[in-house]
Scaffold this motif. Structure first.
Motif, PDB file in Angstrom:
ATOM      1  N   GLU A 287       0.928  -1.354   0.026  1.00 48.84           N
ATOM      2  CA  GLU A 287       0.067  -0.111  -0.016  1.00 48.84           C
ATOM      3  C   GLU A 287       0.875   1.184   0.060  1.00 48.84           C
ATOM      4  O   GLU A 287       0.311   2.501  -0.530  1.00 48.84           O
ATOM      5  N   ALA A 291       0.522   4.217  -2.824  1.00 48.51           N
ATOM      6  CA  ALA A 291       0.355   5.671  -2.357  1.00 48.51           C
ATOM      7  C   ALA A 291       1.563   6.572  -3.144  1.00 48.51           C
ATOM      8  O   ALA A 291       1.187   7.697  -3.699  1.00 48.51           O
ATOM      9  N   ASP A 466       3.235  -0.329  10.952  1.00 49.06           N
ATOM     10  CA  ASP A 466       1.556   0.016  10.631  1.00 49.06           C
ATOM     11  C   ASP A 466       1.714   0.895   9.796  1.00 49.06           C
ATOM     12  O   ASP A 466       0.411   0.724   8.617  1.00 49.06           O
ATOM     13  N   CYS A 467       2.286   2.028   9.733  1.00 48.89           N
ATOM     14  CA  CYS A 467       2.296   3.153   8.675  1.00 48.89           C
ATOM     15  C   CYS A 467       2.737   2.631   7.414  1.00 48.89           C
ATOM     16  O   CYS A 467       2.291   3.088   6.219  1.00 48.89           O
ATOM     17  N   GLN A 470      -0.415   0.510   6.267  1.00 45.46           N
ATOM     18  CA  GLN A 470      -1.442   1.290   6.008  1.00 45.46           C
ATOM     19  C   GLN A 470      -1.157   2.579   6.139  1.00 45.46           C
ATOM     20  O   GLN A 470      -1.292   3.355   7.236  1.00 45.46           O
ATOM     21  N   PRO A 471      -0.691   3.292   5.107  1.00 46.82           N
ATOM     22  CA  PRO A 471      -0.322   4.835   4.977  1.00 46.82           C
ATOM     23  C   PRO A 471      -1.329   5.557   5.799  1.00 46.82           C
ATOM     24  O   PRO A 471      -1.103   6.694   6.202  1.00 46.82           O
ATOM     25  N   ALA A 472      -2.668   5.225   5.664  1.00 48.23           N
ATOM     26  CA  ALA A 472      -3.779   6.373   6.313  1.00 48.23           C
ATOM     27  C   ALA A 472      -3.574   6.425   7.577  1.00 48.23           C
ATOM     28  O   ALA A 472      -4.229   7.241   8.490  1.00 48.23           O
ATOM     29  N   VAL A 473      -2.763   5.367   8.509  1.00 49.37           N
ATOM     30  CA  VAL A 473      -2.604   5.433   9.639  1.00 49.37           C
ATOM     31  C   VAL A 473      -1.736   6.662  10.048  1.00 49.37           C
ATOM     32  O   VAL A 473      -1.762   7.515  11.165  1.00 49.37           O
ATOM     33  N   LEU A 475      -1.996   9.536   8.329  1.00 48.07           N
ATOM     34  CA  LEU A 475      -2.586  10.781   8.304  1.00 48.07           C
ATOM     35  C   LEU A 475      -3.462  11.143   9.682  1.00 48.07           C
ATOM     36  O   LEU A 475      -3.600  12.360   9.716  1.00 48.07           O
ATOM     37  N   ARG A 476      -3.478  10.150  10.414  1.00 46.68           N
ATOM     38  CA  ARG A 476      -4.363  10.596  11.835  1.00 46.68           C
ATOM     39  C   ARG A 476      -3.322  11.060  12.668  1.00 46.68           C
ATOM     40  O   ARG A 476      -3.569  11.767  13.756  1.00 46.68           O
TER      41      ARG A 476
END
Length: 478
Positions: A287, A291, A466-467, A470-473, A475-476
């Motif tokens: 992922e 991205a 984890d990042c 899931q790169p979306a992690v 963004l949080r």
């Protein structure tokens, strides 16, 4: 009456106590301006030009190219307030330099600390290597190969440089890299015998290495200097730098000095002083790669993978600041930093260097990409400054570029941790309950066990993984 001032090798900062002369930028008899670079030296951290705080005529140089000098040793002497003399005067000055003397007609030698108040106006103050010594540093006018020279300029050159006639007779050597010159000098190779493959016949390092390999295969020696080539005479009592030498059959000894010596000292100190431990984890980077592809497809500057990993590192350090620290052994204290100066390991022809990206935590991926590119190029050309090689608080080591999966990094002393990243390769992976081929990377973290325990190190590495997965992690946390 001219006053002769002695300019000594200045304090180069960062605890450096010596430097090797790579290339002289002036000759005896040259007229130099205030703050003009006069010599290029290589320290254990970088190659830098040293500016002279005096303006006048160079009357002596101390040390041949390849000589190591300690801080405080004489570099040159400058006759302040004197115009360049005729060729006979230059020859006299050259004679004093050859014999190690520094005298000039009617003048006496004084060090920087001994100069009088009257001569103080000729100097510009303390030498700041890489920045000059005043607000408007002067530059010596240099003649480039192939560029026409006016009659007046040529005559002036003959007056100031006693060897100008011989140089014009032989012609300039088409090489600009001091590293190439040193490689040729250490192996007894005459650069005038080579045909360069670079622009306008420029001799590159690859050209020198090709000739040396060919000579090694054929069992012959490399082309040596012609009999008419001037042999440099020693200009000081400092010992000459020792090149790589074959001591016996099947045995080659290489001095641990310069960059290689600095790396050896730092790694040895790290192993001796830091009780390190390493943990590692495999992560699915599919992922993250997608991205990055999407970001680069959107137009604008391309984003480097290393920049994305750097953003992940800075976010992880914000959550686990214990790893962005150092240990003050004398005070027995852990010193935690509120900024991230991110070092990254870069392999160059001169050895391993670790440039530092300042305030990496405040940069976006585009800015990080540009800074990584700038520092990497400076590392390859040997133009990194000491300030760009020191002050890191955490290091990112992408050894995957060498085609390996994993490693146990040695911490870059005095930092407390280093993240290693292996190559990203397709591997079988269980994804969403099914076996699939995914892009997998191994991450390893070596940390100073004095600053934290395994729980903190494991939490940091798990967050990084984890990042990556899931790169979306990430963004949080932005």
């Amino acid at each position: 009456m001219a006053q002769v001032l002695e300019f000594k090798l200045p304090d180069l900062g960062e605890g450096l106590t010596e430097a090797e002369i790579v290339r002289w930028l002036v000759e005896v008899g040259d007229v130099v301006a205030v703050d003009q670079p006069v010599v290029e030296v290589e320290t254990a951290k970088a190659m830098v030009e040293v500016p002279c705080p005096y303006g006048g005529v160079v009357t002596a140089r101390f040390g041949e190219e390849g000589t190591e000098l300690p801080v405080g040793a004489p570099l040159i002497t400058v006759a302040v307030g004197e115009r360049p003399a005729a060729s006979g005067g230059s020859a006299a000055s050259g004679g004093s330099a050859t014999s190690g003397g520094s005298g000039a007609p009617g003048g006496s030698v004084e060090s920087a600390s001994e100069k009088s108040a009257g001569s103080r106006a000729e100097g510009s103050g303390n030498v700041l290597v890489g920045y000059g010594t005043s607000e408007a540093p002067g530059r010596r006018r240099r003649v480039r190969p192939g560029r026409p020279v006016s009659g007046a300029s040529a005559a002036g050159s003959r007056e100031v440089n006693g060897h100008a006639g011989a140089e014009a007779e032989d012609g300039p050597v088409p090489v600009i890299s001091p590293l190439v010159r040193r490689l040729a000098r250490q192996n007894g190779l005459d650069l005038r015998e080579l045909t360069g493959s670079g622009p306008d016949g420029l001799i590159l390092r690859a050209d020198v290495e090709y000739v040396l390999r060919a000579a090694a295969r054929s069992g012959t020696t490399a082309p040596t200097a012609e009999p008419h080539t001037p042999v440099p005479q020693p200009t000081s009592t400092a010992p000459a730098a020792q090149p790589t030498a074959t001591v016996a059959s099947g045995e080659i000894r290489t001095p641990l000095k310069g960059i290689r010596g600095a790396v050896a000292d730092k790694l040895e100190r790290s192993r001796r002083e830091i009780p390190d431990a390493t943990c590692w984890v495999d992560a699915d980077a599919t992922e993250l790669m997608r991205a990055r592809t999407a970001m680069n497809a959107a137009g604008g500057p391309k984003i480097a993978l290393l920049a994305l990993l750097a953003r992940i590192c800075t976010a992880a350090l914000a959550r686990f600041p214990e790893l962005n620290s150092t240990v003050d052994a004398e005070a027995r204290e852990v010193v935690r930093f509120d900024h991230v100066h991110l070092g990254f390991a870069a392999q160059t022809d001169r050895g391993l260097v670790v440039p530092v990206v300042r305030d990496a935590h405040a940069r976006d991926a585009e800015s990080l990409t540009a800074e990584f590119a700038r520092l990497t190029e400076a590392g390859r050309t040997g133009t990194l400054t000491p300030a760009e090689l020191t002050g890191g608080t955490f290091t990112l080591n992408n050894y995957g570029v060498f085609g390996v999966d994993g490693s146990t990094p040695i911490i870059n002393h005095p930092e407390a941790a280093m993240l290693g990243v292996g190559r990203i390769v397709p591997k079988p992976w269980v994804h969403e309950g099914e076996l699939a081929v995914r892009q997998v990377v191994q991450l390893s973290l070596t940390f100073d066990h004095r600053v934290c325990d395994g729980g903190t190190a494991g939490g940091f590495l798990r967050y990084v993984a984890d990042c990556v997965e899931q790169p979306a992690v990430l963004l949080r946390t932005l």
